[in-house]
Motif scaffolding. Structure first.
Motif, PDB file in Angstrom:
ATOM      1  N   HIS A  73       0.854  -1.195   0.000  1.00  0.00           N
ATOM      2  CA  HIS A  73       0.000   0.000   0.000  1.00  0.00           C
ATOM      3  C   HIS A  73       0.882   1.234   0.000  1.00  0.00           C
ATOM      4  O   HIS A  73       1.782   1.372   0.838  1.00  0.00           O
ATOM      5  CB  HIS A  73      -0.885  -0.013   1.254  1.00  0.00           C
ATOM      6  N   LEU A  74       0.650   2.133  -0.958  1.00  0.00           N
ATOM      7  CA  LEU A  74       1.387   3.396  -0.990  1.00  0.00           C
ATOM      8  C   LEU A  74       0.723   4.390  -0.044  1.00  0.00           C
ATOM      9  O   LEU A  74      -0.476   4.651  -0.160  1.00  0.00           O
ATOM     10  CB  LEU A  74       1.403   3.966  -2.412  1.00  0.00           C
ATOM     11  N   PRO A  75       1.469   4.962   0.883  1.00  0.00           N
ATOM     12  CA  PRO A  75       0.873   5.819   1.924  1.00  0.00           C
ATOM     13  C   PRO A  75       0.634   7.249   1.468  1.00  0.00           C
ATOM     14  O   PRO A  75       1.060   8.207   2.118  1.00  0.00           O
ATOM     15  CB  PRO A  75       1.915   5.754   3.039  1.00  0.00           C
ATOM     16  N   GLU A  76      -0.033   7.402   0.342  1.00  0.00           N
ATOM     17  CA  GLU A  76      -0.399   8.741  -0.121  1.00  0.00           C
ATOM     18  C   GLU A  76      -1.695   8.654  -0.919  1.00  0.00           C
ATOM     19  O   GLU A  76      -2.010   7.633  -1.528  1.00  0.00           O
ATOM     20  CB  GLU A  76       0.709   9.354  -0.969  1.00  0.00           C
ATOM     21  N   VAL A  77      -2.449   9.749  -0.895  1.00  0.00           N
ATOM     22  CA  VAL A  77      -3.719   9.793  -1.605  1.00  0.00           C
ATOM     23  C   VAL A  77      -3.456   9.882  -3.108  1.00  0.00           C
ATOM     24  O   VAL A  77      -2.821  10.824  -3.585  1.00  0.00           O
ATOM     25  CB  VAL A  77      -4.572  10.989  -1.149  1.00  0.00           C
ATOM     26  N   LEU A  78      -3.949   8.891  -3.851  1.00  0.00           N
ATOM     27  CA  LEU A  78      -3.793   8.879  -5.301  1.00  0.00           C
ATOM     28  C   LEU A  78      -5.131   8.799  -6.025  1.00  0.00           C
ATOM     29  O   LEU A  78      -5.160   8.706  -7.253  1.00  0.00           O
ATOM     30  CB  LEU A  78      -2.901   7.708  -5.741  1.00  0.00           C
ATOM     31  N   LEU A  79      -6.236   8.832  -5.260  1.00  0.00           N
ATOM     32  CA  LEU A  79      -7.548   8.734  -5.895  1.00  0.00           C
ATOM     33  C   LEU A  79      -8.600   9.407  -5.027  1.00  0.00           C
ATOM     34  O   LEU A  79      -8.543   9.325  -3.791  1.00  0.00           O
ATOM     35  CB  LEU A  79      -7.920   7.264  -6.115  1.00  0.00           C
ATOM     36  N   GLU A  80      -9.550  10.055  -5.668  1.00  0.00           N
ATOM     37  CA  GLU A  80     -10.727  10.579  -4.983  1.00  0.00           C
ATOM     38  C   GLU A  80     -11.873   9.602  -5.222  1.00  0.00           C
ATOM     39  O   GLU A  80     -12.299   9.394  -6.360  1.00  0.00           O
ATOM     40  CB  GLU A  80     -11.077  11.973  -5.505  1.00  0.00           C
ATOM     41  N   TYR A  81     -12.317   9.002  -4.134  1.00  0.00           N
ATOM     42  CA  TYR A  81     -13.318   7.936  -4.182  1.00  0.00           C
ATOM     43  C   TYR A  81     -14.684   8.525  -3.859  1.00  0.00           C
ATOM     44  O   TYR A  81     -14.880   9.106  -2.795  1.00  0.00           O
ATOM     45  CB  TYR A  81     -12.947   6.849  -3.170  1.00  0.00           C
ATOM     46  N   ARG A  82     -15.620   8.350  -4.780  1.00  0.00           N
ATOM     47  CA  ARG A  82     -16.931   8.976  -4.628  1.00  0.00           C
ATOM     48  C   ARG A  82     -17.971   7.955  -4.145  1.00  0.00           C
ATOM     49  O   ARG A  82     -18.131   6.881  -4.734  1.00  0.00           O
ATOM     50  CB  ARG A  82     -17.381   9.580  -5.963  1.00  0.00           C
ATOM     51  N   VAL A  83     -18.658   8.293  -3.066  1.00  0.00           N
ATOM     52  CA  VAL A  83     -19.771   7.485  -2.573  1.00  0.00           C
ATOM     53  C   VAL A  83     -21.053   8.047  -3.172  1.00  0.00           C
ATOM     54  O   VAL A  83     -21.393   9.211  -2.949  1.00  0.00           O
ATOM     55  CB  VAL A  83     -19.847   7.523  -1.037  1.00  0.00           C
ATOM     56  N   THR A  84     -21.761   7.225  -3.955  1.00  0.00           N
ATOM     57  CA  THR A  84     -22.957   7.697  -4.647  1.00  0.00           C
ATOM     58  C   THR A  84     -24.149   6.806  -4.335  1.00  0.00           C
ATOM     59  O   THR A  84     -24.016   5.739  -3.729  1.00  0.00           O
ATOM     60  CB  THR A  84     -22.750   7.716  -6.176  1.00  0.00           C
ATOM     61  N   SER A  85     -25.309   7.228  -4.789  1.00  0.00           N
ATOM     62  CA  SER A  85     -26.534   6.448  -4.603  1.00  0.00           C
ATOM     63  C   SER A  85     -26.522   5.183  -5.436  1.00  0.00           C
ATOM     64  O   SER A  85     -27.390   4.314  -5.265  1.00  0.00           O
ATOM     65  CB  SER A  85     -27.757   7.299  -4.976  1.00  0.00           C
ATOM     66  N   GLN A  86     -25.562   5.056  -6.355  1.00  0.00           N
ATOM     67  CA  GLN A  86     -25.451   3.868  -7.192  1.00  0.00           C
ATOM     68  C   GLN A  86     -24.343   2.923  -6.720  1.00  0.00           C
ATOM     69  O   GLN A  86     -24.050   1.937  -7.395  1.00  0.00           O
ATOM     70  CB  GLN A  86     -25.167   4.286  -8.641  1.00  0.00           C
ATOM     71  N   SER A  87     -23.734   3.208  -5.575  1.00  0.00           N
ATOM     72  CA  SER A  87     -22.664   2.355  -5.070  1.00  0.00           C
ATOM     73  C   SER A  87     -23.222   0.979  -4.719  1.00  0.00           C
ATOM     74  O   SER A  87     -24.123   0.868  -3.878  1.00  0.00           O
ATOM     75  CB  SER A  87     -22.019   2.981  -3.834  1.00  0.00           C
ATOM     76  N   LEU A  88     -22.696  -0.060  -5.351  1.00  0.00           N
ATOM     77  CA  LEU A  88     -23.236  -1.397  -5.150  1.00  0.00           C
ATOM     78  C   LEU A  88     -23.073  -1.873  -3.719  1.00  0.00           C
ATOM     79  O   LEU A  88     -24.024  -2.332  -3.086  1.00  0.00           O
ATOM     80  CB  LEU A  88     -22.541  -2.379  -6.105  1.00  0.00           C
ATOM     81  N   HIS A  89     -21.832  -1.795  -3.181  1.00  0.00           N
ATOM     82  CA  HIS A  89     -21.586  -2.407  -1.876  1.00  0.00           C
ATOM     83  C   HIS A  89     -22.097  -1.556  -0.719  1.00  0.00           C
ATOM     84  O   HIS A  89     -22.256  -2.063   0.385  1.00  0.00           O
ATOM     85  CB  HIS A  89     -20.092  -2.684  -1.702  1.00  0.00           C
ATOM     86  N   GLN A  90     -22.367  -0.247  -0.957  1.00  0.00           N
ATOM     87  CA  GLN A  90     -22.812   0.610   0.138  1.00  0.00           C
ATOM     88  C   GLN A  90     -24.303   0.946   0.063  1.00  0.00           C
ATOM     89  O   GLN A  90     -24.885   1.377   1.052  1.00  0.00           O
ATOM     90  CB  GLN A  90     -22.006   1.912   0.141  1.00  0.00           C
TER      91      GLN A  90
END
Length: 355
Positions: free
Chosen positions: A188-205
């Protein structure tokens, strides 16, 4: 042949697709193909992709919706590069993401998968939190919970094919990461490399939350049996607690059950330490185990009376570890005197009072 295949499944993603695609096309690393597989979208997602003239884009369309696992497996088969970077159509990769992950895999030929930290955003793009976990804790914690954000990973195509690609209908990423971790080193690289969006279409959430939760519980039990033996069983409330869902166990209102859960964690830690694995590093496993144990205890203590707190701490720790626990708590309290710019919120637990 490109060095990297960026694999992006798409399904009705028109709202965020341009931002996701632009974040890939503008990467500082240029030697890649962007493999987009549309899984039966009914919106204008395909038209958006077709509006780009970049020769690095390869678009395929499923004749009907077949789901995420089948779509990803198709993409792995179509990928022409030795490295595959996962990307989702509603997230944004930082511009140096591919370069940094390629560099790491090239310098570490024994590593099959590298992930990165994420900045979690809501559907409107508002900041929620930063999720960054220590790489040395990943192997131990992958037994109990999926810390790895799927769209942050870059993995070796041959390694993923060697473990039969995605084999689960739900929690497919957790299953793949677990299988890879049994045979190859992960990092695991210890730096932010992506902006992860939580949406109403998120399957697992959102859309398939129950299905993903049940699949993860089944996978966790299988993981535990891998270390403790095929006949090993454990209460479901303990599995949920290991996933940091504390409410079911707290609702039992039994201090003894809390202690039993912690002792079960100690037993499993012993079994994990004894199992040969490319990622096994005893000091890291011990640190990760103690961190997880402290986290569980800190989540229990607010709902106990003072005698119950003392009973729990004395039952859970040796004298040496109890001293370490209070030293860590003292250092954490000192650090909190200086507010952090972006604090990570503690998971919500409803108020409960024990008899």
């Amino acid at each position: 042949m490109p060095a990297v295949t960026v694999l992006m499944p798409v399904y009705n993603a028109h709202k965020f697709l341009r931002a996701a695609l632009e974040s890939i096309l503008q990467q500082t690393f240029h030697d890649f193909e962007c493999l987009i597989i549309d899984d039966g979208s009914t919106d204008d997602s395909v038209a958006i992709v077709q509006s780009y003239q970049d020769p690095r884009i390869r678009l395929y369309q499923n004749e009907q919706n077949v789901g995420i696992s089948a779509t990803l497996n198709k993409g792995i088969g179509l990928a022409t590069a030795p490295y595959i970077a996962r990307m989702d159509a509603d997230d944004v990769s930082h511009l140096e993401r591919l370069q940094k992950q390629v560099d790491y895999l090239r310098m570490n030929p024994d590593c099959a998968l590298v992930s990165a930290a994420v900045k979690v955003m809501d559907e409107s793009g508002a900041f929620m939190r930063v999720d960054d976990f220590k790489s040395e804790y990943f192997y131990y914690n992958l037994t109990f919970i999926c810390w790895i954000y799927h769209p942050t990973v870059m993995y070796r195509k041959d390694a993923v094919q060697a473990v039969n690609r995605y084999t689960a209908l739900y929690a497919e990423d957790f299953e793949l990461f677990w299988q890879l971790s049994r045979r190859y080193r992960i990092h695991h690289l210890p730096e932010v490399l992506l902006e992860y969006r939580v949406t109403s279409q998120s399957l697992h959430q959102v859309l398939k939350k129950g299905e993903y939760a049940r699949a993860q519980q089944e996978q966790i039990l299988r993981n535990l049996q891998y270390y403790a033996g095929p006949e090993y069983t454990v209460p479901l409330t303990f599995i949920e607690c290991f996933q940091h869902n504390f409410t079911p166990l707290l609702q039992e209102q039994s201090t003894r059950r809390l202690i039993d859960c912690l002792k079960e964690l100690d037993f499993l830690t012993h079994k994990i330490l004894a199992k040969e694995n490319p990622n096994r590093h005893s000091p890291s496993i011990q640190k990760a185990a103690m961190y997880k144990k402290r986290y569980l205890i800190d989540s229990f203590l607010p709902y106990l009376s003072w005698p119950q707190k003392v009973y729990l701490l004395l039952s859970a720790f040796s004298l040496k570890d109890l001293v370490k626990y209070f030293l860590v708590k003292a250092m954490e309290a000192q650090r909190k005197e200086t507010p952090e710019p972006e604090p990570v919120p503690v998971p919500f637990i409803p108020e409960l009072l024990f008899n």
